[in-house]
Design a protein around this motif. Sequence first.
Motif, PDB file in Angstrom:
ATOM      1  N   ALA A 294      69.242  66.658  59.259  1.00 26.51           N
ATOM      2  CA  ALA A 294      68.796  66.150  60.555  1.00 26.51           C
ATOM      3  C   ALA A 294      67.313  65.800  60.537  1.00 26.51           C
ATOM      4  N   MET A 295      66.526  66.477  59.720  1.00 27.22           N
ATOM      5  CA  MET A 295      65.097  66.166  59.622  1.00 27.22           C
ATOM      6  C   MET A 295      64.861  64.835  58.912  1.00 27.22           C
ATOM      7  N   LEU A 296      65.787  64.455  58.041  1.00 29.60           N
ATOM      8  CA  LEU A 296      65.658  63.199  57.298  1.00 29.60           C
ATOM      9  C   LEU A 296      66.131  62.004  58.113  1.00 29.60           C
ATOM     10  N   ARG A 297      67.050  62.262  59.024  1.00 28.55           N
ATOM     11  CA  ARG A 297      67.737  61.181  59.733  1.00 28.55           C
ATOM     12  C   ARG A 297      66.791  60.228  60.474  1.00 28.55           C
ATOM     13  N   PRO A 298      65.744  60.731  61.173  1.00 26.32           N
ATOM     14  CA  PRO A 298      64.856  59.791  61.877  1.00 26.32           C
ATOM     15  C   PRO A 298      64.158  58.799  60.960  1.00 26.32           C
ATOM     16  N   LEU A 299      64.102  59.104  59.665  1.00 30.14           N
ATOM     17  CA  LEU A 299      63.497  58.189  58.698  1.00 30.14           C
ATOM     18  C   LEU A 299      64.555  57.378  57.961  1.00 30.14           C
ATOM     19  N   ASP A 300      65.790  57.425  58.475  1.00 35.61           N
ATOM     20  CA  ASP A 300      66.917  56.716  57.849  1.00 35.61           C
ATOM     21  C   ASP A 300      67.127  57.163  56.408  1.00 35.61           C
ATOM     22  N   ARG A 301      66.921  58.459  56.175  1.00 44.68           N
ATOM     23  CA  ARG A 301      67.162  59.038  54.861  1.00 44.68           C
ATOM     24  C   ARG A 301      68.326  60.018  54.936  1.00 44.68           C
ATOM     25  N   THR A 302      68.904  60.283  53.786  1.00 47.52           N
ATOM     26  CA  THR A 302      69.979  61.258  53.696  1.00 47.52           C
ATOM     27  C   THR A 302      69.666  62.231  52.566  1.00 47.52           C
ATOM     28  N   LEU A 303      70.375  63.339  52.548  1.00 49.87           N
ATOM     29  CA  LEU A 303      70.183  64.323  51.497  1.00 49.87           C
ATOM     30  C   LEU A 303      70.555  63.732  50.139  1.00 49.87           C
ATOM     31  N   SER A 304      69.834  64.144  49.123  1.00 52.41           N
ATOM     32  CA  SER A 304      70.129  63.691  47.767  1.00 52.41           C
ATOM     33  C   SER A 304      71.462  64.273  47.305  1.00 52.41           C
ATOM     34  N   PRO A 305      72.144  63.608  46.367  1.00 56.37           N
ATOM     35  CA  PRO A 305      73.393  64.155  45.821  1.00 56.37           C
ATOM     36  C   PRO A 305      73.153  65.557  45.254  1.00 56.37           C
ATOM     37  N   ALA A 306      74.073  66.463  45.583  1.00 58.06           N
ATOM     38  CA  ALA A 306      73.933  67.859  45.147  1.00 58.06           C
ATOM     39  C   ALA A 306      75.283  68.547  45.275  1.00 58.06           C
ATOM     40  N   PRO A 307      75.432  69.709  44.655  1.00 57.32           N
ATOM     41  CA  PRO A 307      76.662  70.491  44.877  1.00 57.32           C
ATOM     42  C   PRO A 307      76.811  70.807  46.367  1.00 57.32           C
ATOM     43  N   THR A 308      78.048  70.910  46.824  1.00 61.19           N
ATOM     44  CA  THR A 308      78.277  71.256  48.216  1.00 61.19           C
ATOM     45  C   THR A 308      78.047  72.750  48.425  1.00 61.19           C
ATOM     46  N   VAL A 309      77.960  73.158  49.683  1.00 56.82           N
ATOM     47  CA  VAL A 309      77.802  74.577  49.993  1.00 56.82           C
ATOM     48  C   VAL A 309      79.015  75.364  49.517  1.00 56.82           C
ATOM     49  N   ASP A 310      80.183  74.750  49.557  1.00 54.66           N
ATOM     50  CA  ASP A 310      81.386  75.431  49.094  1.00 54.66           C
ATOM     51  C   ASP A 310      81.361  75.630  47.581  1.00 54.66           C
ATOM     52  N   GLU A 311      80.730  74.706  46.875  1.00 55.68           N
ATOM     53  CA  GLU A 311      80.667  74.802  45.417  1.00 55.68           C
ATOM     54  C   GLU A 311      79.570  75.761  44.954  1.00 55.68           C
ATOM     55  N   ASP A 312      78.392  75.615  45.550  1.00 55.04           N
ATOM     56  CA  ASP A 312      77.235  76.410  45.111  1.00 55.04           C
ATOM     57  C   ASP A 312      76.192  76.434  46.226  1.00 55.04           C
ATOM     58  N   PRO A 313      76.226  77.454  47.087  1.00 52.43           N
ATOM     59  CA  PRO A 313      75.291  77.513  48.216  1.00 52.43           C
ATOM     60  C   PRO A 313      73.823  77.444  47.802  1.00 52.43           C
ATOM     61  N   LEU A 314      73.485  78.121  46.721  1.00 50.02           N
ATOM     62  CA  LEU A 314      72.088  78.143  46.286  1.00 50.02           C
ATOM     63  C   LEU A 314      71.626  76.765  45.832  1.00 50.02           C
TER      64      LEU A 314
END
Length: 210
Positions: A66-86
């Motif tokens: 949500a902090m990235l959204r106002p800049l029209d950015r999204t989270l970088s590709p990464a493992p999901t929380v279900d796969e690896d929370p850390l």
Amino acid sequence: MTRRLDVSYMDEVPKISDIAARYQSRANAFEAKIIAVRPEQWSNQSPCTDWNARDVVRHIIDMHAAMLRPLDRTLSPAPTVDEDPLAAFRAARADVETLLHTPELATTTTETPSGPMSVEDHIDQVVSADMVLHGWDLAKATGQDPTMNPSEVLAMWPTVQHVPDKLRIPEAFGPGIIVYGPEVKVAEDSSLQDRILGLIGRDPNWTPPN
């Protein structure tokens, strides 16, 4: 001959802002709590009625997005929380720290659910502070020490006393995001931490179900 030490290069070393330093400290504390969770504890119920321990981390990552959204950015590709929370948290954290350490992005004014503000102020007031509060949730869910840093408690008190009603509205920050719940009344002689928890919608005396 006396030689003078050339320190001109020091002017080129980027200075970390107070907001970035505060975010870093809070992210470090939250990350430590993630690391301390045992694999079998991720399904533990949290103080948030509809969330288990994994969902608490999921929420924090959603708030980073949500902090990235106002800049029209999204989270970088990464493992999901279900796969690896850390790993998921570390990736989201890196994305937000990129904003905080890039002055032209950090100082950009954007529209937010709380009105126009700079990107860094938005991060400071929302996801940065959120990690302190949800750190309590994660700690309670997984048997860790839920005591908040006393300096954080003192710093939060003035703001938490005036939580806008709109921040208690589900999905004010986006689909599936809930910021604050209905206030839980606590005794007036309760500790400042407990009074803050009540104001944000937590029962300070919550214990995990058997």
